[in-house]
Design a protein around this motif. Structure first.
Motif, PDB file in Angstrom:
ATOM      1  N   SER A 147       0.833  -1.206   0.000  1.00  0.00           N
ATOM      2  CA  SER A 147       0.000   0.000   0.000  1.00  0.00           C
ATOM      3  C   SER A 147       0.868   1.257   0.000  1.00  0.00           C
ATOM      4  O   SER A 147       0.460   2.296  -0.492  1.00  0.00           O
ATOM      5  CB  SER A 147      -0.954  -0.009   1.199  1.00  0.00           C
ATOM      6  N   VAL A 148       2.062   1.135   0.552  1.00  0.00           N
ATOM      7  CA  VAL A 148       2.951   2.290   0.636  1.00  0.00           C
ATOM      8  C   VAL A 148       3.683   2.526  -0.699  1.00  0.00           C
ATOM      9  O   VAL A 148       3.895   3.659  -1.101  1.00  0.00           O
ATOM     10  CB  VAL A 148       3.977   2.093   1.785  1.00  0.00           C
ATOM     11  N   LEU A 167       1.630   3.325  -5.459  1.00  0.00           N
ATOM     12  CA  LEU A 167       1.417   4.562  -6.241  1.00  0.00           C
ATOM     13  C   LEU A 167       2.738   5.232  -6.647  1.00  0.00           C
ATOM     14  O   LEU A 167       2.898   5.605  -7.815  1.00  0.00           O
ATOM     15  CB  LEU A 167       0.488   5.537  -5.498  1.00  0.00           C
ATOM     16  N   ARG A 200      -7.483  -7.279  -2.819  1.00  0.00           N
ATOM     17  CA  ARG A 200      -8.395  -6.129  -2.732  1.00  0.00           C
ATOM     18  C   ARG A 200      -7.665  -4.814  -2.933  1.00  0.00           C
ATOM     19  O   ARG A 200      -8.210  -3.878  -3.507  1.00  0.00           O
ATOM     20  CB  ARG A 200      -9.094  -6.125  -1.373  1.00  0.00           C
ATOM     21  N   LEU A 201      -6.420  -4.756  -2.467  1.00  0.00           N
ATOM     22  CA  LEU A 201      -5.667  -3.509  -2.650  1.00  0.00           C
ATOM     23  C   LEU A 201      -5.479  -3.227  -4.144  1.00  0.00           C
ATOM     24  O   LEU A 201      -5.706  -2.103  -4.606  1.00  0.00           O
ATOM     25  CB  LEU A 201      -4.305  -3.585  -1.949  1.00  0.00           C
ATOM     26  N   SER A 236      -8.689  -2.075  -5.536  1.00  0.00           N
ATOM     27  CA  SER A 236      -9.030  -0.717  -5.061  1.00  0.00           C
ATOM     28  C   SER A 236      -8.232   0.344  -5.817  1.00  0.00           C
ATOM     29  O   SER A 236      -8.789   1.362  -6.252  1.00  0.00           O
ATOM     30  CB  SER A 236      -8.704  -0.558  -3.567  1.00  0.00           C
ATOM     31  N   VAL A 237      -6.931   0.100  -5.952  1.00  0.00           N
ATOM     32  CA  VAL A 237      -6.072   1.061  -6.639  1.00  0.00           C
ATOM     33  C   VAL A 237      -6.509   1.187  -8.106  1.00  0.00           C
ATOM     34  O   VAL A 237      -6.613   2.291  -8.655  1.00  0.00           O
ATOM     35  CB  VAL A 237      -4.586   0.636  -6.529  1.00  0.00           C
ATOM     36  N   GLN A 249      -9.516   0.575  -9.349  1.00  0.00           N
ATOM     37  CA  GLN A 249     -10.798   1.292  -9.404  1.00  0.00           C
ATOM     38  C   GLN A 249     -10.579   2.800  -9.276  1.00  0.00           C
ATOM     39  O   GLN A 249     -11.162   3.587 -10.028  1.00  0.00           O
ATOM     40  CB  GLN A 249     -11.713   0.831  -8.259  1.00  0.00           C
ATOM     41  N   GLY A 250      -9.747   3.188  -8.307  1.00  0.00           N
ATOM     42  CA  GLY A 250      -9.515   4.614  -8.057  1.00  0.00           C
ATOM     43  C   GLY A 250      -8.883   5.301  -9.257  1.00  0.00           C
ATOM     44  O   GLY A 250      -9.339   6.363  -9.698  1.00  0.00           O
ATOM     45  N   LEU A 300      -8.801  -0.301   4.314  1.00  0.00           N
ATOM     46  CA  LEU A 300      -7.918  -0.306   3.140  1.00  0.00           C
ATOM     47  C   LEU A 300      -8.677  -0.132   1.828  1.00  0.00           C
ATOM     48  O   LEU A 300      -8.123   0.395   0.861  1.00  0.00           O
ATOM     49  CB  LEU A 300      -7.100  -1.598   3.096  1.00  0.00           C
ATOM     50  N   VAL A 301      -9.926  -0.562   1.787  1.00  0.00           N
ATOM     51  CA  VAL A 301     -10.712  -0.386   0.560  1.00  0.00           C
ATOM     52  C   VAL A 301     -10.953   1.102   0.304  1.00  0.00           C
ATOM     53  O   VAL A 301     -10.649   1.626  -0.775  1.00  0.00           O
ATOM     54  CB  VAL A 301     -12.049  -1.150   0.626  1.00  0.00           C
ATOM     55  N   GLY A 329      -7.585   2.848  -0.257  1.00  0.00           N
ATOM     56  CA  GLY A 329      -7.015   2.472  -1.558  1.00  0.00           C
ATOM     57  C   GLY A 329      -7.719   3.182  -2.697  1.00  0.00           C
ATOM     58  O   GLY A 329      -7.079   3.770  -3.580  1.00  0.00           O
ATOM     59  N   ILE A 330      -9.041   3.157  -2.671  1.00  0.00           N
ATOM     60  CA  ILE A 330      -9.795   3.809  -3.743  1.00  0.00           C
ATOM     61  C   ILE A 330      -9.639   5.328  -3.637  1.00  0.00           C
ATOM     62  O   ILE A 330      -9.340   6.009  -4.626  1.00  0.00           O
ATOM     63  CB  ILE A 330     -11.294   3.412  -3.700  1.00  0.00           C
ATOM     64  N   ILE A 366      -0.859   4.887   0.452  1.00  0.00           N
ATOM     65  CA  ILE A 366      -2.143   4.410   0.963  1.00  0.00           C
ATOM     66  C   ILE A 366      -1.924   3.897   2.371  1.00  0.00           C
ATOM     67  O   ILE A 366      -1.142   2.985   2.589  1.00  0.00           O
ATOM     68  CB  ILE A 366      -2.696   3.293   0.066  1.00  0.00           C
TER      69      ILE A 366
END
Lengths: 230, 337
Positions: A35-36, A39, A72-73, A76-77, A79-80, B89-90, B93-94, B325
């Motif tokens: 997550s870190v 991006l 899921r991460l 999520s990324v 989707q965003g 996180l969802v 993350g989004i 994130i």
């Protein structure tokens, strides 16, 4: 054609930008750090390849199976980014991406991909093909204990298979003790220490893109395989 | 500045658009209560799996209602904690990725700060400083709110949250999940003085709470009755439990107001919807000449509006964060600044 691919499903975190036949990739084994780093990783790849998000044609992502949180991460990324940049998405199976890795690195054309699913089980599937265009899954992606996975049907002539993925790294002994393999009707070589890689996801996504198989951002959803969770 | 807020810390997906000039533009809320009801509590993995299906469609609906396109927002606020790590996180993350792809700022919002500032979404707002009582299924907190970002915890539960005690006692009485509101309903037909429950920690100085003993007391009372328990006895137990739970909250609020000398009390969180609590606090505040503020019912429980609002304050203040994130399942409120 310009594609971004990303994957955070397992211990590895990776991203790739493809501009026609040119690929820029980063790959890092970074448990719990996805997550870190994801991006910034994408940001540096876009800078390196000299394009902006808006110039992309689609985003591909490793949709699972893998660790629930990691799967899921990635979704999520995706989707965003896809919502913000108004891009279609292309989900690619992590097991298929591993099969493509074996094909790309070793010219394998029969692959059994297996990812450690913890709790004494693996996610797995068998693939056949000679290139990204015709790589196909035999049967479906499944979850089971390593000693009871469905091996590919032995054929008349002894078939050479390649095993790949963390499932193989953890359970190769259980796999290789199976009678079909011990008696020699199936021959296996095992490709060690391979995790899903965004480069292979991108190369498979190229084919999907060419065939017009794209989804909307909200359809960038995880594939868990393990659905019994309570 | 138009800020999109995302709340996914537990079992509600809340999305809202807040405009610093024009207030709340639109919002959507999806509750997973029915998904978790058969398990008698929130199943974290199921919650996460649902958030990722619901968030984007809700963002689209919210934008449609406000007649805005995604590139007309100026910032994204998302709940980064405290809460369930997978669920957080969802949203993180989004939300973070969306802001990054739009090239606009993002802000990680503290869920409880969202609740604390929810009364600011109302036409009549409290003025700083004030005392806040946050009561929900996950929290029981008394907070000294000096100004935005400056919070001092005066007291908190040393064990179960008050809402959790309501839900568990309700389950004990055979009420469906989530039982808190059902228990309050049942208490309406209960009689005063049949059972007397203890008021935990009121005989000790300080502003901390304890609710696990109250829950155990309810369990023992039900056990003692055995098969002879009938509808009236259940209602009487519900009454006595609620009376004790509310009483201890009111006693601690009174102490906190005296100790701080403040004259405004803000009550937020899911349990603040409880009629009995509202009535008793009203009596207390009237007696003490204290102004009492409740956010409207839909902002008592989790929602995207409070996150969008809290985030907008920080973004207007020039908050900058890296494209990282982050979810913080444990995040002490008093570490904010």
């Amino acid at each position: 054609m310009r594609l971004l691919a990303l994957d955070t499903c397992t211990e590895a975190c990776s991203a790739t930008v493809i501009i026609d036949d040119e690929a820029h990739s980063q790959y890092q084994i970074a448990p719990r750090q996805h997550s870190v780093i994801i991006l910034p990783m994408i940001e540096s790849l876009l800078a390196e390849s000299g394009i902006s998000l808006k110039q992309l044609d689609a985003i591909a992502f490793g949709c699972g199976p893998g660790a629930f949180t990691g799967v899921r991460l990635g979704a999520s990324v995706t989707q965003g980014i896809a919502l913000g940049a108004d891009l279609p998405v292309i989900p690619i199976s992590t097991l298929a991406s591993l099969a493509h890795t074996a094909m790309r690195l070793q010219g394998a054309n029969q692959v059994l991909s297996a990812i450690d699913a913890r709790m004494g089980e693996v996610y797995y599937a068998s693939f056949q093909g000679s290139s990204a265009d015709d790589l196909s899954c035999i049967g479906e992606e499944k979850l089971s204990a390593p000693e009871s996975i469905d091996l590919p049907e032995p054929q008349a002539s002894i078939a050479q298979w390649t095993g790949i993925g963390s499932g193989w790294d953890t359970y190769h002994q259980q796999f290789l003790q199976r009678s079909e393999i011990v008696t020699g009707s199936l021959a296996f070589q095992w490709l060690e220490d391979k995790f899903p890689n965004a480069l292979d996801i991108a190369l498979l996504a190229k084919i999907q893109f060419a065939n017009g198989k794209m989804l909307t951002p909200e359809e960038a959803l995880p594939v868990y395989i393990r659905d019994k969770i309570v | 500045m138009r800020v999109l807020g995302l709340e996914t810390s537990c079992d509600e997906t809340g999305i809202a658009l807040y405009d610093t000039d024009n207030g709340l533009l639109a919002e959507r809320l999806y509750s997973q209560v029915s998904l978790h009801s058969e398990f008698g509590g929130v199943v974290p993995e199921l919650a996460s799996r649902d958030h990722i299906r619901k968030t984007l469609p809700l963002i689209r609906q919210t934008l449609n209602e406000a007649r805005l396109s995604i590139d007309q927002i100026d910032g994204v606020a998302y709940t980064a904690g405290p809460g369930l790590i997978g669920a957080l996180l969802v949203g993180a993350g989004i939300g973070r990725s969306l802001a990054w792809s739009l090239g606009i700022p993002a802000v990680a919002v503290h869920h409880m700060e969202g609740h604390l500032l929810a009364p600011m979404l109302e036409a009549v707002q409290p003025t700083f400083p004030f005392v806040a009582l946050l009561v929900s299924g996950g929290h029981t907190l008394l907070v000294y709110v000096e100004k935005v970002g400056h919070y001092q915890i005066l007291g908190e539960s040393v064990d179960d949250a008050v809402g959790e005690a309501f839900d568990k006692t309700a389950k004990l009485l055979g009420l469906p999940y989530p039982g808190g509101p059902e228990l309050s309903q049942l208490a309406k037909s209960g009689r005063q003085g049949i059972y007397r429950f203890p008021r935990p920690m009121v005989n000790r100085p300080g502003l901390d709470f304890s609710y696990s003993g109250l829950k155990t007391f309810a369990m023992n009372t039900v056990k003692k009755l055995g098969d002879s328990i009938d509808a009236q006895a259940r209602a009487d137990i519900a009454y006595a439990f609620q009376e004790a739970a509310v009483d201890s909250l009111v006693i601690k609020c009174k102490r906190a107001l005296k100790q701080t000398g403040l004259t405004s009390l803000v009550v937020a969180g899911g349990v603040s919807a409880n009629d009995c609590l509202r009535g008793e606090l009203k009596k207390l505040c009237d007696k003490m000449s204290v102004e009492l503020y409740f956010p409207k019912l839909e902002y008592c429980t989790d929602n995207g509006a409070m996150i969008a609002y809290a985030g907008s304050l920080r973004l207007m203040d020039g908050h900058i964060e890296e494209a990282v994130i982050e979810a913080k399942p444990r995040w002490p409120l008093d570490t904010l600044s």
